[in-house]
Structure formats: structure tokens, C-alpha cells
Design an enzyme around this catalytic site. Structure first.
Site, PDB file in Angstrom:
ATOM      1  N   HIS B  51       0.815  -1.203   0.000  1.00  0.00           N
ATOM      2  CA  HIS B  51       0.000   0.000   0.000  1.00  0.00           C
ATOM      3  C   HIS B  51       0.857   1.265   0.000  1.00  0.00           C
ATOM      4  O   HIS B  51       0.555   2.238  -0.694  1.00  0.00           O
ATOM      5  CB  HIS B  51      -0.904  -0.026   1.237  1.00  0.00           C
ATOM      6  CG  HIS B  51      -1.995   0.976   1.199  1.00  0.00           C
ATOM      7  ND1 HIS B  51      -3.136   0.787   0.473  1.00  0.00           N
ATOM      8  CD2 HIS B  51      -2.122   2.186   1.791  1.00  0.00           C
ATOM      9  CE1 HIS B  51      -3.930   1.835   0.618  1.00  0.00           C
ATOM     10  NE2 HIS B  51      -3.339   2.695   1.414  1.00  0.00           N
ATOM     11  N   HIS B  98     -10.592   2.458  -1.457  1.00  0.00           N
ATOM     12  CA  HIS B  98     -10.790   2.055  -0.070  1.00  0.00           C
ATOM     13  C   HIS B  98     -11.553   0.740  -0.069  1.00  0.00           C
ATOM     14  O   HIS B  98     -12.583   0.592   0.579  1.00  0.00           O
ATOM     15  CB  HIS B  98     -11.493   3.146   0.742  1.00  0.00           C
ATOM     16  CG  HIS B  98     -10.697   3.572   1.930  1.00  0.00           C
ATOM     17  ND1 HIS B  98     -11.240   3.967   3.113  1.00  0.00           N
ATOM     18  CD2 HIS B  98      -9.361   3.625   2.112  1.00  0.00           C
ATOM     19  CE1 HIS B  98     -10.273   4.269   3.964  1.00  0.00           C
ATOM     20  NE2 HIS B  98      -9.123   4.076   3.384  1.00  0.00           N
ATOM     21  N   ARG B 119      -8.479  15.028   1.793  1.00  0.00           N
ATOM     22  CA  ARG B 119      -7.298  15.568   2.495  1.00  0.00           C
ATOM     23  C   ARG B 119      -6.088  15.639   1.569  1.00  0.00           C
ATOM     24  O   ARG B 119      -5.287  16.551   1.648  1.00  0.00           O
ATOM     25  CB  ARG B 119      -6.974  14.716   3.728  1.00  0.00           C
ATOM     26  CG  ARG B 119      -7.761  15.120   4.959  1.00  0.00           C
ATOM     27  CD  ARG B 119      -7.174  14.541   6.222  1.00  0.00           C
ATOM     28  NE  ARG B 119      -7.066  13.086   6.182  1.00  0.00           N
ATOM     29  CZ  ARG B 119      -8.084  12.240   6.295  1.00  0.00           C
ATOM     30  NH1 ARG B 119      -9.309  12.707   6.441  1.00  0.00           N
ATOM     31  NH2 ARG B 119      -7.890  10.939   6.264  1.00  0.00           N
TER      32      ARG B 119
END
Lengths: 230, 745
Positions: B51, B98, B119
Site C-alpha cells: 500500500h 478504499h 485531504r
């Protein structure tokens, strides 16, 4: 005309409202911060949409206790003009400035779409110049927008001409299929007895820019400006 | 460094449990010159997870085209891609997955996906103005699917709506390959003045380091590691690896962050996503070629007695790391105080290039920043790949194996009520698509979402596209189609394709057949992006999207979702997809092909699962798009809508529905009727033309040598094909609008 747009933490339609008032309608606008108490001499207060304080408890339940709301409540008590849109309407209900309450939509989901509403009365600042038969296309965007009031209150609202708007279909017919959230009597907006405090769930500021190809919301704003400038 | 009472030395067993390979454990010992303690090993395990490190994909990602005259930040340099859109403005945009959290806890998984991607945008100083999402679920008849759909949609809605940025577009697709492992990809785009962006960097010895926003809790610990392994029956035990979102905090953080950036006192800033504090401290330090001393006991926590590794790895949401110019601390603190947000001084910048983490005065971890990060010391692997058997098999398909249905009405009814084709109203009405008053497609539906840049002549066009069935059929062609469709959507709406972001959702990279799909997709993407001049600005890779059932592993369809940004230089060119007037002529730009390969029609009506990708030629596609562009800029057409899922018929219906109009058309008799109406051959666009403009329209296409043919005319709501009446628009619209709700309720 000098407008004051209140900014709570979590307000998110404040800038949209300011854009319409200032850039499209060329009015003077000041931002009113929730921690302040000075209304800066405005003629008209707007409580914009959003999720004030996150709305985790009940929409508008916390915002009504903010310092600026003390001043807004005093301003309204003296006959000052206040408009609450969406979350702003929820705050007005929580503060007791307009009658009734806003419950979860009957499908228990957030709903954002264009709906039609029809002005119900010509005797208020907000509706005085709106053509009575016209179905205005104004979007809604809320999870808790089902207007409710008890039978006595409804009777009074109807008798006093305090119902501002009802949901209708595109031809102006007020019926169940045109009611997006289960609001009692299709009510989309109401005012107080003094007709100086207005609350509505649909967002007129989202239907006021020709670039978005829908300016039906301008009817409301022009109605406000017409009276004060008259 | 000595191990402490709280922290023991590790061994290979611990390393394996944290998801590290034996050779990786050896490498860590080499880097440190000693055996790491548990905190340090945890640090390496998350930073070297797939990731964060892209260790199995980076070799191929580097082959993607990244250069373009409008690029202000290249892929991987910043949190999101940054593109010059003119008028002194830039657009920051990115898509991210996600998937794994959403598979376990759909509501929070999807919500925090939305939070994270936004963000990434505002940490650069850009104010988000539009969001999109791309969702894939399993068989809609399954209870699990319904639970996932409802949770994911509510999660996206509640977070995005409260955050107050409109959701302007997206896609929803159902296939049984996603039964266990849904895909939840969220995209955000923001606008910033050129030169006013903030970088994810850290430098200046002695500069204070702040953590701002939410307190740190025990949620999402080892989330990055969790996202880097297969979803199995045991995955439910990983529930604490799922983060919890608070959109109200995010909204405050947005406003405070943009205000802080304006102060000019910020050296660098990065949001905390995967791998929390450790990721932001190491990436910022590595980029700025400095080090940091961080005092973990200064971090505001939600729980008492959190261990150092928990504080470091926590993926609690709505937090940022901010490095501030020394001496200007008060200005920063004042702004966060105004927004009632935590703003804690937790450390300082050093010149050691090392990250030293202290707890109650004790050094609990000491690691070099550079060795942790992608592009630094993180491992890079080349994986082998082999062509799967199904690929050759699917090429044997011929349209002649499929019998043409006697009655096309049965196909029409099947398609308009199929969840992949039908209106996604049930989903999108739960998203606030209008807040911000910039969504120009609300009242004028268009192929790409058109987002107004107030105060300019410009708008931006945004779209997400990927037909994963095509990519599964042929990864290279299928991914080139995904890019082409995105570009086509933007061109049909009046925009100029400008750049892409990608979200690469694949199975386990250690499976050579999965890796073959990955390599093919990258090659196809490269080719198409070069052709359209749309560089890749970044994105994200999500491997391990598959289900382990005992010994059997089933990967999801390879799903390289393409998020494309386009620029509409002049809002006058904005073109919607809807027919405008009865009597307008309907034309097809491009050519009809005797092809039904990989169509929804072939797949779900005839239930033929194996066939090649639909007919496609990249150069031809480009020529068609250039033709459409000229038609729009010459103001020759009333509407443009590309042929995609469901074929020409569905395109016509979608153009007819918004204004309650209809169509009378004739079929091309040189090909099969089902191929003509329902085939999904690429590079076709349906346009409508007013009678007055028809001649100029034809002249232009002839001059440009673009294929076109007359289909028929816009009617006032009744529809016919070859003079035979079919269901009218009103009836079909009713089915189309309610099908998804009927499946889910």
C-alpha cells in the site's frame, strides 16, 4: 441592502449564499462568525445550509445555543428579518423562532434533487413578488427535512398565512407524489406569526445562477430586495 | 539502540506476522546495523507494505507517460497531481481506493475513503470543488451485496454531504466477481492559484513540527498492511484495522488548513492517511532531506496508555502533520484555535535525516527516513507474469454462435431494467450533487460532469470510467478503451482531455496471471494516454482484491479505473447529452460494426461470459473525437452522447429521457440488428442536429473525412425502429428509473 450570513462550524452553503447575494444580486454582505455577537447593523440575517457542529445530535440542536444566535433571536424579536435555509431552517425550529420541527425524511435517506414548490401567500417579504401559480424548480438536499407540526399549529399556520411554500409537481399540483420527504401538508417553508422570520428546506441559492441553467430561486431574493428598496 | 522493557527485539517470526518477507527482514537489519525492536519493525512493515511502497507495481508505473506542458507536479511528487488550467489556476486531483475497509465495514470504509482523498487535495492548498466515485459490487440479488451497496452509498453520502463538496459523477457496476471484495474508488478535484500550493516536505533545523486535527486513537492500526493482503474468512478479525470518519472535523480541518497556508508560515504539510504519523514524518523528511525528533507522548490520544507503535501506526482520520517556520508558532496556533481544533507541538526538524521517536524521554525507535519510503530504500520487485488460458479461449468467440432474438423488445426490457444499465438515481440522490453551486450538469446532463470555475470563462470536465469486463477480456485493449471512453466523455461535453489519475484494482500480484493483467492494463493505458496527450498524474494501486475460499482464489476483474480531467476553455462549448427538439435529426458519428463482444447484451442476456473486448482502434477513436470537437466548436450540434454500456439503443434512450422526447430511427441493414442496437463497438457518438444546421454539419464531416450516418429524427416521445413502434420514452423511463430501487428494496 445589507445582508449578514451566519457561519457556524460545519456550515457549507454559506459561500453559495454569499455568492448569490454579493456577485449576482450586487448586495452588501457581511459574514457573521458564530462566536461573535455583533450583527454589524445588517438589515437581513441569513442562516445558511450545512451541518452545523456536525449535526450529530439533532440537526440544528447545538447551533441554536451559539453566541451569534442570542443576537439573532433578539434581532428577530424586534422584528428583524431572518431567513433560514435547510440547516438554517432546522436551527430556527430548534430556537423556536418558527413553529414546527423537521424530522428524518420518510425514506430515511438523504435526498438531493430538483423539486418544485409553489408560493402560498403574497403577504410576506419573501413571497410578495413571486407569481402565485408558478411552480418554482428549486433543489433540496437534506436528510431531515420532513416538516411536522401538530394539528393546532397547522390550523394557525394556515389561518395566518404563515405557510410560505408547498411541494408541488412541475405543473403546480400539490399532491403526494410531488412530496419528496413526507412533509405534512407538503409544507416546504413557513414563517413566524410576525412574518419576519422565514424557514425553508429547498435551496433558492442553488437556483440563482444563469450559468447553472436554473434561476427560479431569484424570485425569492428579488422579492426580498424589492420590499426593502421600495 | 538498546531494547527497552516495553519493547523487545524481534525475530523472523514477528517479521512474517507483520507481513514482511524473510529477505525484507534481512534488509532491515542491514539498514539499521542491528536487530530492530518491535516498534521499528512495525514501522518498516507498514512503510514497506504494498500500500505504501508500491513495491510490486512501481517498475511498471514508471513506464506510464508523465510529461505534459500543463503538468505542475509530476506523478508521485506530491499528494495529488497538479495541472495548470490557465487563468493562473491549477487543478489538484486524484483517485484512491478504499476497497478492503469497505468489504468489512462498508459505511466507515467508504466514508473514510472520501475523507482521505479530500485531504490529499487540501493538504496541497487546493480547495476541493468536486468529488466522484467508482463503485463495484457483486451480484445484486445477494443480501451481502445489498448490505454493501447501502452501507457504501450511505457512507459516501454522509461524509461527502457534511464535508460540503458536491459529488458530481461516478459509476456503479455489478458483477459476481465482486461478491466478496467490492471496489470503492473515490476521486476529488480542487482548485488552487498557481504558486500558492504547499508541498509535503520538511526542512529547516529547529523548525517545529505540529500534529493538528483529531486525536489519535487505536483505529486503523496496521491498516496499510491489512490492505496489502487477501480478503479471507478471517478478515473480519481485522475490523480494528478499519478507520472511523468524522466529516465535521474534516470540514474544520479544511478551513483551518487553507487559512494556515495563507499565513505563509507553513514549510510543509501532509495529511495522515495510510500508516499515520510514521508515513507523514518519513515521507516529508525524506523529501526535504532532513530528520525529525518526535515526542510521541505529546500526541493527543483518545485512549490512555497507547503504546509507541500504536501511536505511530494509528490511521485515525482528520489529522495533518505541519512543519512551521520557527518563530511563527503563535500565528498557526491561533488559527487552529479559531476552528476549535487540536494543534500540538510534537517535535522538531533535525539535520540527521533520521526519525527519532521518543516516549517519556526514552528513544523508542530510531530509523533513517530515506530507507522507509518509495523512491528511497523501500524494496522494488519485478514480478513474473503469464498469459492465462481464458485469453486465447475468449478470442475464439464469433457472433455467429449467438442466435439473434426474434423480438428485440425482450432485449430492450432486459437492458433498461438491468442494474448495470438502469438509472443510478437511487444512489446519486443520496449524494449532495449541488452544494458549491458549480455543477453545470445538474440541469443539463452531460457525458462528463462539468464544474464551473466561477469568475472565469472556464469550466473543468471530470469523469471516471472503466468497463472492467472489457479489461478482463483483454487487459491492454480494455484499458485503452477505459482511457478512450473517459476522453470521449470529456470531448462530447465540450472539453479538452487534459490529464488522468488512475486507481488500479487488481488481484494478488504474486499470481502471474493477475500480474499479466496488470502489465497489459499498464501498456494499454500508456498507449492511449500518449495518443490523447493526457499524462498520468498519479493515483493508487490496490492489489489483493480477491477472495480466498479454502485453496481457491478468485481475483476480481482487473479494474484500472481512469479518472480524467478536461478543460472547457469556453463555457459556450458546454454540450449536453439530451435531445432538445422534436424534428431535430439524429446522426451517428463513427461506424456501426457487426460486433456484440463483451457487451452487457451478450453477457447478461445471452449469458456468454467469454468473448474478446469490443471492436476498437485507437487511431480511429482519436479521429472520431477530433470530429466531435470540431462539431462542438463550430456549434453545429444540439447534443452529443457516446455509445457505451448497452449500445446504441441505450444511448438514444438516455438522450431522449431528460426532455421527455423520443426517436424514430432506421437500422443499418448491412449488419445484424442486435449488433447495431446493442453491440458495444467503440468510437461511436450519437448527436442531434437542428434542420437549419444540417447542411453545415454534413459539410464539416465530409471535409474532415469523419464517418457518419443518418439514424433518424427526434420525436415527441414515441419511439420506433424501422417504422415499427416500440415502448415510448415515458414507459421506458419509468422502468429505467425504478429498476435499481426495485432490486435493492
Amino acid at each position: 441592502m445589507k445582508f449578514g450570513v451566519v457561519i457556524f462550524p460545519g456550515s457549507n452553503c454559506d459561500q453559495d449564499m454569499i455568492y448569490v447575494l454579493k456577485n449576482i444580486l450586487k448586495q452588501e454582505v457581511v459574514e457573521l462568525w458564530h462566536k461573535d455577537t455583533d450583527l454589524q447593523g445588517v438589515d437581513f440575517v441569513v442562516l445558511p445550509g450545512g451541518f452545523s457542529y456536525g449535526d450529530y445530535l439533532r440537526s440544528g440542536a447545538i447551533a441554536r445555543f451559539s453566541p451569534i444566535m442570542e443576537s439573532v433571536i433578539a434581532f428577530a424579536a424586534k422584528g428583524g428579518y431572518v431567513l433560514g435555509v435547510c440547516n438554517g431552517f432546522q436551527i430556527l425550529c430548534e430556537a423556536g423562532l418558527v413553529p414546527g420541527a423537521l424530522l428524518h425524511n420518510n425514506n430515511q435517506k438523504f435526498i438531493c434533487k430538483n423539486v418544485f414548490i409553489k408560493s402560498q401567500d403574497k403577504n410576506t417579504l419573501l413571497t410578495q413578488t413571486i407569481p402565485q401559480e408558478k411552480a418554482l424548480k428549486i433543489p433540496i438536499a437534506h436528510g431531515e427535512g420532513r416538516y411536522f407540526a401538530d394539528a393546532d399549529t397547522l390550523k394557525k399556520l394556515n389561518a395566518n398565512g404563515q405557510i410560505l411554500f408547498r411541494y408541488c409537481d412541475e405543473n403546480g399540483a400539490v399532491n403526494d407524489t410531488a412530496n419528496p420527504n413526507g412533509a405534512i401538508e407538503n409544507i416546504a417553508g413557513v414563517c413566524n406569526e410576525g412574518k419576519n422570520v422565514f424557514g425553508m428546506m429547498p435551496h433558492p441559492e442553488r437556483a440563482a445562477d444563469a450559468e447553472l441553467n436554473n434561476t427560479d430561486g431569484l424570485y425569492l431574493f428579488k422579492s426580498i430586495i424589492a420590499m426593502v428598496t421600495a | 539502540m538498546q531494547s527497552t522493557a516495553n519493547d523487545t527485539l524481534t525475530n523472523l517470526d514477528t517479521a512474517k506476522k507483520l507481513g514482511l518477507l524473510p529477505e525484507e527482514f534481512e534488509k532491515i537489519k542491514q539498514i539499521l546495523g542491528r536487530t530492530p525492536n518491535f516498534t521499528e519493525l512495525s514501522i518498516f512493515s507498514v512503510m514497506w507494505s504494498e500500500h505504501c511502497s508500491y513495491k510490486n507495481s512501481i517498475t511498471w508505473l514508471k513506464t506510464l507517460p508523465k510529461d505534459g506542458s500543463r503538468m505542475l507536479a509530476k506523478a508521485g511528487e506530491e499528494n495529488a497531481g497538479l495541472v495548470d488550467i490557465g487563468d493562473g489556476l491549477a487543478c489538484a486531483f486524484k483517485i484512491e481506493s478504499h476497497n478492503h475497509p469497505s468489504a468489512l465495514e462498508p459505511y466507515q470504509g467508504a466514508a473514510t475513503g472520501v475523507g482521505g482523498i479530500n485531504r490529499d487535495i487540501f493538504t496541497m492548498g487546493a480547495r476541493p470543488i468536486a468529488q466522484l466515485n467508482s463503485l463495484r459490487f457483486g451480484d445484486i440479488k445477494l443480501d451481502r451485496t445489498k448490505w454493501l451497496v447501502k452501507g457504501v452509498v450511505k457512507g459516501i453520502g454522509n461524509y461527502g454531504n457534511a464535508f460540503g463538496i458536491p459529488t458530481v459523477g461516478g459509476e456503479v457496476f455489478f458483477d459476481e466477481c465482486y461478491n466478496i471484495n467490492p471496489l470503492v474508488n473515490a476521486m476529488s478535484a480542487g482548485i488552487v492559484k498557481v504558486g500558492e500550493t504547499i508541498s509535503a516536505t520538511s526542512y529547516g533545523v529547529g523548525n517545529p513540527v505540529y500534529i493538528v486535527g483529531s486525536a489519535t486513537g487505536k483505529d486503523g492500526i496496521h491498516g496499510a498492511t491489512f490492505a496489502s493482503s487477501d480478503i479471507t474468512e478471517d478478515s473480519a478479525k481485522d475490523l480494528p484495522a478499519v478507520q472511523v470518519g468524522d466529516p465535521f472535523q474534516e470540514k474544520l480541518l479544511l478551513e483551518a488548513t487553507l487559512e494556515v497556508i495563507k499565513s505563509g508560515a507553513v514549510v510543509g504539510m501532509q495529511d495522515m492517511g495510510a500508516a499515520g504519523i510514521i508515513c507523514s514524518t518519513s515521507e516529508m523528511s525524506a523529501k526535504g532531506e532532513h530528520g525529525m525528533k518526535i515526542y510521541l507522548d505529546k500526541v493527543p490520544t483518545r485512549q490512555a496508555n497507547m503504546l509507541p507503535f500504536e501511536i505511530l501506526l494509528s490511521e485515525s482520520q482528520e489529522r495533518m502533520l505541519v512543519v512551521v517556520t520557527k518563530g511563527r508558532e503563535k500565528e498557526i496556533e491561533k488559527i487552529f484555535d479559531k476552528w476549535d481544533l487540536n494543534c500540538e507541538l510534537i517535535g522538531e526538524v533535525t539535520d540527521t535525516k533520521r526519525l527519532e521517536y521518543y516516549m517519556q524521554g526514552e528513544l523508542v525507535a530510531d530509523v533513517p527516513a530515506y530507507d522507509l519510503v518509495l523512491g528511497g530504500g523501500a524494496p522494488i520487485y519485478k514480478r513474473e507474469y503469464t498469459e492465462p488460458a481464458y485469453f486465447a479461449e475468449s478470442k475464439k468467440f464469433s457472433i455467429d454462435q449467438v442466435q439473434e432474438p426474434a423480438d428485440i423488445n425482450t432485449v430492450i426490457q432486459h437492458l433498461v431494467s438491468h442494474p448495470n444499465i438502469a438509472s443510478k438515481k437511487w444512489v446519486v440522490e443520496q449524494y449532495d450533487s449541488m452544494v458549491g453551486t458549480v455543477n453545470m450538469s445538474t440541469n443539463n446532463p452531460s457525458d462528463a460532469a462539468i464544474v464551473n470555475i466561477k469568475g472565469t470563462n472556464k469550466a473543468i470536465a471530470l469523469t471516471v470510467d472503466c468497463n472492467s469486463r472489457y479489461v478482463n477480456a483483454d487487459p491492454e485493449t480494455g484499458c485503452a478503451i477505459a482511457v478512450s471512453e473517459a476522453a470521449r466523455n470529456i470531448v462530447c461535453s465540450g472539453g479538452e482531455p487534459t490529464a488522468i489519475t488512475n486507481c488500479l484494482n487488481f488481484g494478488n500480484p504474486y499470481n502471474p496471471e493477475v500480474y499479466w493483467q496488470f502489465v497489459g492494463a499498464i501498456k494499454g493505458m500508456s498507449k492511449a494516454c500518449l495518443k490523447f496527450g493526457t499524462p498520468v498524474t498519479g493515483g493508487n494501486v490496490s492489489f489483493y482484491n480477491q477472495t480466498s475460499n479454502g485453496d481457491k482464489t478468485e481475483p476480481v476483474f482487473p479494474t484500472p479505473t481512469i479518472g480524467m480531467l478536461g478543460i472547457v476553455d469556453n463555457k459556450e462549448f458546454f454540450t449536453s447529452l439530451s435531445f432538445k427538439k422534436e424534428g431535430d435529426k439524429i446522426y451517428l458519428i463513427g461506424k456501426s460494426v457487426n460486433d456484440i463482444a463483451s457487451s452487457e447484451y451478450l453477457y447478461s442476456f445471452h449469458k456468454v461470459k467469454n468473448s474478446p473486448a469490443p471492436a476498437f482502434n485507437l487511431d480511429y477513436e482519436y479521429a472520431i473525437q477530433q470530429g466531435i470537437r470540431k462539431l462542438i466548436q463550430g456549434k453545429h450540434i444540439q447534443s452529443a452522447h457516446d455509445c457505451a454500456d448497452g449500445g446504441l439503443f441505450i444511448t438514444l434512450l438516455e438522450s431522449a429521457m431528460p426532455n421527455n422526447l423520443g426517436f424514430d430511427i432506421v437500422c443499418d441493414k448491412t449488419i445484424r440488428k442486435d449488433a447495431f442496437l446493442f453491440g458495444e463497438a467503440q468510437s461511436r457518438v450519437v448527436v442531434s442536429v437542428s434542420k437549419e444546421k444540417e447542411e453545415a454539419f454534413i459539410n464539416l464531416l465530409k471535409k474532415e473525412a469523419v464517418d457518419f450516418s443518418l439514424l433518424g429524427e427526434v420525436s415527441k416521445g414515441e419511439n420506433s425502429i424501422d417504422k415499427q413502434k416500440i415502448a415510448d420514452t415515458k414507459e421506458l423511463k419509468n422502468k429505467f428509473d425504478t429498476a435499481l430501487a426495485n432490486c435493492l428494496n
